[in-house]
Design a protein around this motif. Sequence first.
Motif, PDB file in Angstrom:
ATOM      1  N   GLU A  48     -77.252 -50.896 -64.757  1.00  0.00           N
ATOM      2  CA  GLU A  48     -76.891 -49.496 -64.510  1.00  0.00           C
ATOM      3  C   GLU A  48     -77.003 -48.671 -65.800  1.00  0.00           C
ATOM      4  OE1 GLU A  48     -73.065 -47.757 -62.519  1.00  0.00           O
ATOM      5  OE2 GLU A  48     -73.972 -49.377 -61.360  1.00  0.00           O
ATOM      6  N   THR A  49     -76.606 -49.322 -66.927  1.00  0.00           N
ATOM      7  CA  THR A  49     -76.689 -48.644 -68.217  1.00  0.00           C
ATOM      8  C   THR A  49     -77.768 -49.318 -69.066  1.00  0.00           C
ATOM      9  OG1 THR A  49     -74.347 -48.232 -68.070  1.00  0.00           O
ATOM     10  CG2 THR A  49     -75.323 -47.963 -70.213  1.00  0.00           C
ATOM     11  N   VAL A  50     -78.650 -48.503 -69.611  1.00  0.00           N
ATOM     12  CA  VAL A  50     -79.767 -49.039 -70.409  1.00  0.00           C
ATOM     13  C   VAL A  50     -79.352 -49.067 -71.885  1.00  0.00           C
ATOM     14  CG1 VAL A  50     -82.209 -48.699 -70.954  1.00  0.00           C
ATOM     15  CG2 VAL A  50     -81.337 -48.017 -68.729  1.00  0.00           C
ATOM     16  N   LYS A  51     -79.858 -50.074 -72.605  1.00  0.00           N
ATOM     17  CA  LYS A  51     -79.472 -50.225 -74.018  1.00  0.00           C
ATOM     18  C   LYS A  51     -80.682 -49.941 -74.914  1.00  0.00           C
ATOM     19  CE  LYS A  51     -78.179 -54.233 -75.660  1.00  0.00           C
ATOM     20  NZ  LYS A  51     -77.692 -55.583 -75.539  1.00  0.00           N
ATOM     21  N   VAL A  52     -80.403 -49.231 -76.012  1.00  0.00           N
ATOM     22  CA  VAL A  52     -81.458 -48.943 -76.972  1.00  0.00           C
ATOM     23  C   VAL A  52     -81.111 -49.667 -78.271  1.00  0.00           C
ATOM     24  CG1 VAL A  52     -82.424 -47.060 -78.345  1.00  0.00           C
ATOM     25  CG2 VAL A  52     -82.047 -46.724 -75.932  1.00  0.00           C
ATOM     26  N   GLU A  53     -82.013 -50.529 -78.747  1.00  0.00           N
ATOM     27  CA  GLU A  53     -81.780 -51.255 -80.006  1.00  0.00           C
ATOM     28  C   GLU A  53     -82.417 -50.457 -81.136  1.00  0.00           C
ATOM     29  OE1 GLU A  53     -79.894 -53.739 -80.283  1.00  0.00           O
ATOM     30  OE2 GLU A  53     -79.768 -54.505 -78.239  1.00  0.00           O
ATOM     31  N   THR A  54     -81.620 -50.218 -82.195  1.00  0.00           N
ATOM     32  CA  THR A  54     -82.121 -49.365 -83.271  1.00  0.00           C
ATOM     33  C   THR A  54     -81.805 -49.958 -84.643  1.00  0.00           C
ATOM     34  OG1 THR A  54     -80.137 -48.056 -83.797  1.00  0.00           O
ATOM     35  CG2 THR A  54     -81.338 -47.425 -81.813  1.00  0.00           C
ATOM     36  N   SER A  55     -82.276 -49.292 -85.671  1.00  0.00           N
ATOM     37  CA  SER A  55     -81.983 -49.707 -87.051  1.00  0.00           C
ATOM     38  C   SER A  55     -80.495 -49.557 -87.367  1.00  0.00           C
ATOM     39  CB  SER A  55     -82.821 -48.860 -88.014  1.00  0.00           C
ATOM     40  OG  SER A  55     -82.675 -47.491 -87.695  1.00  0.00           O
ATOM     41  N   GLU A  56     -79.738 -48.864 -86.535  1.00  0.00           N
ATOM     42  CA  GLU A  56     -78.286 -48.675 -86.744  1.00  0.00           C
ATOM     43  C   GLU A  56     -77.488 -49.303 -85.607  1.00  0.00           C
ATOM     44  OE1 GLU A  56     -76.829 -47.070 -89.419  1.00  0.00           O
ATOM     45  OE2 GLU A  56     -78.818 -46.871 -90.323  1.00  0.00           O
ATOM     46  N   GLY A  57     -78.034 -50.305 -84.945  1.00  0.00           N
ATOM     47  CA  GLY A  57     -77.301 -50.983 -83.865  1.00  0.00           C
ATOM     48  C   GLY A  57     -77.728 -50.518 -82.489  1.00  0.00           C
ATOM     49  N   SER A  58     -76.877 -50.833 -81.465  1.00  0.00           N
ATOM     50  CA  SER A  58     -77.236 -50.531 -80.067  1.00  0.00           C
ATOM     51  C   SER A  58     -76.512 -49.282 -79.572  1.00  0.00           C
ATOM     52  CB  SER A  58     -76.766 -51.659 -79.155  1.00  0.00           C
ATOM     53  OG  SER A  58     -77.336 -52.852 -79.551  1.00  0.00           O
ATOM     54  N   PHE A  59     -77.186 -48.574 -78.673  1.00  0.00           N
ATOM     55  CA  PHE A  59     -76.559 -47.427 -77.991  1.00  0.00           C
ATOM     56  C   PHE A  59     -76.871 -47.566 -76.503  1.00  0.00           C
ATOM     57  CE2 PHE A  59     -77.578 -46.098 -82.301  1.00  0.00           C
ATOM     58  CZ  PHE A  59     -76.377 -45.554 -82.732  1.00  0.00           C
ATOM     59  N   ALA A  60     -75.920 -47.138 -75.667  1.00  0.00           N
ATOM     60  CA  ALA A  60     -76.126 -47.273 -74.219  1.00  0.00           C
ATOM     61  C   ALA A  60     -76.167 -45.910 -73.562  1.00  0.00           C
ATOM     62  CB  ALA A  60     -74.984 -48.085 -73.613  1.00  0.00           C
ATOM     63  N   GLY A  61     -77.019 -45.801 -72.541  1.00  0.00           N
ATOM     64  CA  GLY A  61     -77.127 -44.530 -71.817  1.00  0.00           C
ATOM     65  C   GLY A  61     -77.550 -44.746 -70.379  1.00  0.00           C
ATOM     66  N   ASP A  62     -77.260 -43.769 -69.528  1.00  0.00           N
ATOM     67  CA  ASP A  62     -77.689 -43.869 -68.120  1.00  0.00           C
ATOM     68  C   ASP A  62     -79.195 -43.646 -68.006  1.00  0.00           C
ATOM     69  OD1 ASP A  62     -75.054 -44.167 -67.560  1.00  0.00           O
ATOM     70  OD2 ASP A  62     -74.742 -42.100 -66.860  1.00  0.00           O
ATOM     71  N   SER A  63     -79.710 -42.718 -68.793  1.00  0.00           N
ATOM     72  CA  SER A  63     -81.154 -42.424 -68.769  1.00  0.00           C
ATOM     73  C   SER A  63     -81.668 -42.356 -70.200  1.00  0.00           C
ATOM     74  CB  SER A  63     -81.434 -41.067 -68.125  1.00  0.00           C
ATOM     75  OG  SER A  63     -80.879 -40.992 -66.845  1.00  0.00           O
ATOM     76  N   ILE A  64     -82.961 -42.646 -70.341  1.00  0.00           N
ATOM     77  CA  ILE A  64     -83.624 -42.566 -71.652  1.00  0.00           C
ATOM     78  C   ILE A  64     -84.792 -41.601 -71.502  1.00  0.00           C
ATOM     79  CG2 ILE A  64     -84.848 -43.891 -73.445  1.00  0.00           C
ATOM     80  CD1 ILE A  64     -82.017 -44.969 -72.948  1.00  0.00           C
ATOM     81  N   VAL A  65     -84.984 -40.736 -72.510  1.00  0.00           N
ATOM     82  CA  VAL A  65     -86.164 -39.864 -72.507  1.00  0.00           C
ATOM     83  C   VAL A  65     -86.998 -40.205 -73.738  1.00  0.00           C
ATOM     84  CG1 VAL A  65     -87.030 -37.497 -72.429  1.00  0.00           C
ATOM     85  CG2 VAL A  65     -84.800 -38.016 -71.432  1.00  0.00           C
ATOM     86  N   VAL A  66     -88.246 -40.553 -73.522  1.00  0.00           N
ATOM     87  CA  VAL A  66     -89.134 -40.861 -74.647  1.00  0.00           C
ATOM     88  C   VAL A  66     -89.923 -39.606 -74.998  1.00  0.00           C
ATOM     89  CG1 VAL A  66     -91.000 -42.343 -75.500  1.00  0.00           C
ATOM     90  CG2 VAL A  66     -89.293 -43.271 -73.901  1.00  0.00           C
ATOM     91  N   THR A  67     -89.592 -39.033 -76.167  1.00  0.00           N
ATOM     92  CA  THR A  67     -90.301 -37.837 -76.663  1.00  0.00           C
ATOM     93  C   THR A  67     -90.746 -38.142 -78.093  1.00  0.00           C
ATOM     94  OG1 THR A  67     -88.153 -36.942 -77.352  1.00  0.00           O
ATOM     95  CG2 THR A  67     -89.053 -36.101 -75.277  1.00  0.00           C
TER      96      THR A  67
END
Length: 375
Positions: free
Chosen positions: A188-207
């Motif tokens: 239900e919640t998507v995770k984004v792995e980054t240079s500063e750790g993980s963040f979770a969101g319902d939707s992701i926009v790639v721009t």
Amino acid sequence: MGTSYDVIIIGGGVNGCASAYYLSKTGKKILLLEKDRIASKASSAAAGMLGAQVEVTEAGPLFELAKESRAIFPHLQQDLKELTGIDIELVQKGMLKLAYHEEEVMSLKKTIALQQGLGEKAAWISKEEVLRREPDLGVEMLGAMDIPMDGHVNPEKLTHAFAKAAITLGAEIKEYVEVYSIQDLNQETVKVETSEGSFAGDSIVVTAGAWSKRILSELGLNLPSYPVKGECFSVLTDKPILESTIFTDSCYIVPKSGNRLVVGATMVPHTFSEKVSIGGLASLMKEAIRTLPAIEHASFERTWAGIRPQTGDGLPFLGKHPTFPSIFIATGHYRNGILLSPITGKLVAGMINGWKLPDYMLAFGLERIQEPSMR
Ligand code: FAD
Ligand code: GLY
């Protein structure tokens, strides 16, 4: 992992920041992640032209999108000024697209007829009339397409104004945070792995502009897109020598505030290098002097390059990932990302809020990746 967001936006160029602004206006809790600084890539390299009629010359969905976006700027300028104090330097003094050969005259006259048929303002003006309006232009040209409604803005200020306005409305923006991957796509919640750790969101926009392809290839999507480098330079004059923006087949000259003229731009496909080549600069200078001989006496200010995101069929991608419905994509704006940024932000907000979208959106969907013409 901490806070969960409604929407995580990847990329802080003009389209990411416009999306953050319009989504924040709808009450969404936004996190925007930018691996460098806001507006550090194409969005600060741009000349800032709002060239709906000069750049898009065929009827169709892109022309519709461009006209609709151009029409947003006057109000947007006021709204962003009120919210942020930033003046995006909207100038609406028109453009002249010059012709140097009979074939160009014929082709511009055809475009004028087509655009008039679509209800747009465009007219052919003689060489004498061009020189009456712009006496410093070179005398080699044969006349021009006069486009009163196309103008320009300061692209870097526009991007920062979108970002600041989004922050004012509650968005969080993190610079120097690189997104490495997107995980948990079927949760239900998507995770984004980054240079500063993980963040979770319902939707992701790639721009992520020209870098979107890399991010999306991790998700099994082979986005038909490629980078096209553009080199520019600017000069300063003692007094104003141009009122309108001048556009030719080989260069454009945009009169900015402070007696600054921006001259662009080369087209170098398939490179992410932002180096400025002597060859590119020399050809631009030669064309600029032919177009506006008085520029020879201007003082050189600086040169730069940026990477445009081009797509296989020349249309931007604005839509949902074909397999993962929580991933949205807004990229491929090529030569018109500044012009198209307000409508892009609005449409991203519309997609995520599930609003009814204009019919022309079908032309920009990700489904077309399957079409043979895109392979
Ligand atoms: P970008 O501005 O490139 O932003 C993408 C951002 O994503 C970048 O800041 C990048 O650092 C970030 N990013 C990438 N990967 C990651 C990651 N993994 N994690 C986090 N962040 C990431 N358009 C016009 O309308 N008018 C013009 O006059 C005009 N002139 C131009 C002149 C030149 C020389 C160039 C190069 C372009 C011009 N354009 C113009 C086109 C316009 O600049 C682009 O279409 C527009 O800026 C694209 O914006 P964007 O937000 O999609 O991409
Ligand atoms: N739209 C101008 C450029 O991309 O160079």
